[in-house]
Design a protein around this motif. Structure first.
Motif, mmCIF file in Angstrom:
data_model
loop_
_atom_site.group_PDB
_atom_site.id
_atom_site.type_symbol
_atom_site.label_atom_id
_atom_site.label_comp_id
_atom_site.label_asym_id
_atom_site.label_seq_id
_atom_site.Cartn_x
_atom_site.Cartn_y
_atom_site.Cartn_z
ATOM 1 N N ASP A 59 6.374 4.913 -2.917
ATOM 2 C CA ASP A 59 7.711 5.320 -3.366
ATOM 3 C C ASP A 59 8.757 4.821 -2.385
ATOM 4 O O ASP A 59 8.503 4.785 -1.192
ATOM 5 N N PRO A 60 9.960 4.506 -2.886
ATOM 6 C CA PRO A 60 10.981 4.013 -1.967
ATOM 7 C C PRO A 60 11.290 5.021 -0.848
ATOM 8 O O PRO A 60 11.556 4.641 0.275
ATOM 9 N N GLN A 61 11.223 6.332 -1.138
ATOM 10 C CA GLN A 61 11.551 7.330 -0.116
ATOM 11 C C GLN A 61 10.409 7.539 0.873
ATOM 12 O O GLN A 61 10.598 7.486 2.070
ATOM 13 N N GLY A 62 9.219 7.782 0.332
ATOM 14 C CA GLY A 62 8.116 8.209 1.196
ATOM 15 C C GLY A 62 7.398 7.060 1.854
ATOM 16 O O GLY A 62 6.210 7.150 2.123
ATOM 17 N N TRP A 63 8.095 5.977 2.135
ATOM 18 C CA TRP A 63 7.434 4.745 2.490
ATOM 19 C C TRP A 63 6.573 4.836 3.741
ATOM 20 O O TRP A 63 5.416 4.501 3.736
ATOM 21 N N ALA A 64 7.188 5.283 4.796
ATOM 22 C CA ALA A 64 6.544 4.999 6.066
ATOM 23 C C ALA A 64 6.402 6.217 6.950
ATOM 24 O O ALA A 64 7.183 7.155 6.891
ATOM 25 N N GLN A 65 5.372 6.137 7.777
ATOM 26 C CA GLN A 65 5.174 7.161 8.787
ATOM 27 C C GLN A 65 5.118 6.402 10.106
ATOM 28 O O GLN A 65 4.492 5.356 10.189
ATOM 29 N N PHE A 66 5.806 6.927 11.124
ATOM 30 C CA PHE A 66 5.843 6.221 12.405
ATOM 31 C C PHE A 66 5.006 6.952 13.434
ATOM 32 O O PHE A 66 5.009 8.183 13.486
ATOM 33 N N GLY A 67 4.308 6.226 14.260
ATOM 34 C CA GLY A 67 3.571 6.845 15.356
ATOM 35 C C GLY A 67 2.926 5.773 16.221
ATOM 36 O O GLY A 67 2.821 4.616 15.810
#
Ligand code: FE2
Ligand code: FE2
Length: 475
Positions: A59-67
């Motif tokens: 989804d355009p919103q839930g794209w990425a998680q950073f870590g």
């Protein structure tokens, strides 16, 4: 559909566990990929924890998680954009028919070739960039390089999934070969020449990610229109990742220019020798790098007249850039398009059937798009009050493919003699001296918040982190 399953060995949103044969085949390919990454991926990076984004959903919103993660533990996987219900083919001879969920026998060889050619560029760029980490101008830039590298690795996964799922034994063999060819290898090189060139320094890297990753964007956009629905869906998701790569290139060149014009104003000079003594990259050298990368990249679109391009379009394999937004009949029989060639020492335009000129159509769309960034770079220069304008070279400059191959045309579009070309080429393309000078600036500068002398810091950090955040932990 859009959620990604991370509990499996290969993260995916394609219900991989329901197809055990495919799952097993990809699980056998996976360790070969990791071996390739260990051998050909970023040099000396094994122990580093890198602040990377990972896709959690398409989804355009839930794209990425950073870590912070070790790159070899990055969750490479198979992510497709959700399918459109009842999607129809919207160009070519099959217009109006249902999009294909499988590969039609008669298009199998061409589709495989398209997928392999695209797939080959992805690991190639990782190989081209593998030494750059040793000379990163900052920790922030090092992180961006690594982010691009892992995503190019994922793009390889995207193409390998299609090969394994839809092309049987041939597909599996092609997937293996993608890990066997190597950029610049004499015996077994990458398919396209631009991907066998070295990326020797960070200015080249920024130019490559601005110009050559943008070629990737245009190829992916054309494939995102494909009648072969799985290819359309996978390339759509690849495009969301590609945007960051071009951002790294555009902002990298922009920051290089910023630093140069700051020093020009401090020293009140445009003298190249003085600027080089001050350790920044003079604007004429930046122009020559633009000329080189622009001309090499526009060759990637192929010959200006190509019966393959016509076949790919008419059979629905590959559309035009933004096919859906165009208002013609999307069949193009009887349409014409202008291409350039040199005749009697002059550049002349010739009308040819548009179907045969679709490589040129895509190249022209690319040229328009890539000029946008050059305009934004010029704003950095004019804001500093410096009278200098960077330009894209003429389309006929320094070409090696199609009607213009080998033509001697200046960056401003004048056909010249061989003698004039030889005498002036050092003003137009980076010289050995330019390259040696740029190379001499490349030293590792990776303390948080520190930047090499030749480049300005970015305006913002990644994911709203401060610029001096510890993007890479070296352990
Ligand atoms: Fe890519
Ligand atoms: Fe890319």
């Amino acid at each position: 559909m859009s959620g990604i399953n991370y509990s499996e060995k290969i993260p995916n949103n394609v219900n991989l566990s329901e197809d055990r044969t495919l799952q097993r085949a990809l699980e056998q390919w996976q360790p070969n990929f990791i071996n390739w990454w260990d051998d050909m991926g970023p040099e000396g990076s094994t122990d580093m924890d890198v602040y990377l984004r990972t896709a959690v959903s398409v989804d355009p919103q839930g794209w990425a998680q950073f870590g912070h993660v070790k790159m070899r533990d990055y969750r490479w996987g198979v992510f497709l954009n959700p399918g459109e219900q009842d999607r129809k083919i919207h160009f070519g001879d099959h217009i109006g028919e249902k999009a294909w969920q499988d590969v039609p026998g008669e298009h199998r060889a061409n589709l495989r070739r398209i997928i392999v050619t695209q797939g080959d560029t992805e690991p190639a760029s990782v190989e081209q960039q593998r030494h750059l980490g040793l000379t990163a101008p900052s920790m922030y830039d090092l992180r961006n390089l690594f982010q691009i590298n892992v995503e190019e690795g994922r793009h390889l996964w995207a193409m390998v999934y299609l090969l394994h799922k839809y092309f049987g034994k041939d597909g599996r063999e092609e997937a293996d070969a993608l890990l066997q060819r190597n950029s610049g290898n004499e015996d077994n090189p990458r398919i396209l020449q631009a991907f066998n060139e070295k990326t020797p320094d960070w200015l080249s890297f920024f130019m490559f990610t601005y110009f050559t990753d943008r070629d990737g964007k245009f190829q992916l956009c054309a494939l995102a229109e494909s009648a072969f629905d799985p290819l359309a869906r996978t390339t759509k998701f690849m495009l969301t990742e590609e945007a960051h790569h071009m951002f790294v290139g555009e902002s990298g060149v922009s920051r290089t220019i910023q630093r140069t014009v700051d020093v020009m104003n401090q020293l009140k000079t445009d003298d190249v020798a003085k600027l080089r003594a001050a350790g920044v990259i003079d604007l004429p050298t930046i122009q020559r790098y633009i000329n080189f990368h622009f001309s090499v990249t526009i060759d990637l679109f192929g010959a200006d007249q190509s019966s393959n391009a016509a076949t790919f379009y008419s059979s629905g394999l590959k559309g035009r850039y933004e096919e859906g937004k165009r208002t013609d009949d999307h069949v193009l029989k009887g349409n014409s398009y202008k291409i350039l060639s040199v005749e009697d020492g002059k550049l002349v335009e010739k009308e040819v059937p548009m179907l045969n000129a679709l490589n040129e159509v895509l190249r022209d769309d690319y040229i328009t798009d890539s000029k946008g960034g050059i305009d934004r770079w010029n704003r950095v220069i004019s804001k500093a009050g410096i009278p200098f304008t960077l330009t894209a070279p003429h389309k006929a400059f320094h070409r090696n493919i199609g009607s213009l191959a080998g033509a001697k045309v200046t960056p401003d579009g004048r056909v010249v003699s061989n003698e004039e070309w030889m005498a002036k080429v050092g003003e137009w393309l980076p010289t050995n001296e330019d390259r040696a000078y740029v190379a001499s600036l490349m030293g590792r500068c990776v303390e948080p918040g520190k930047f090499a002398n030749w480049i300005a810091p970015p305006v913002m950090g990644i994911n709203r982190q401060p610029v001096d955040f510890d993007y890479v932990r070296f352990n």
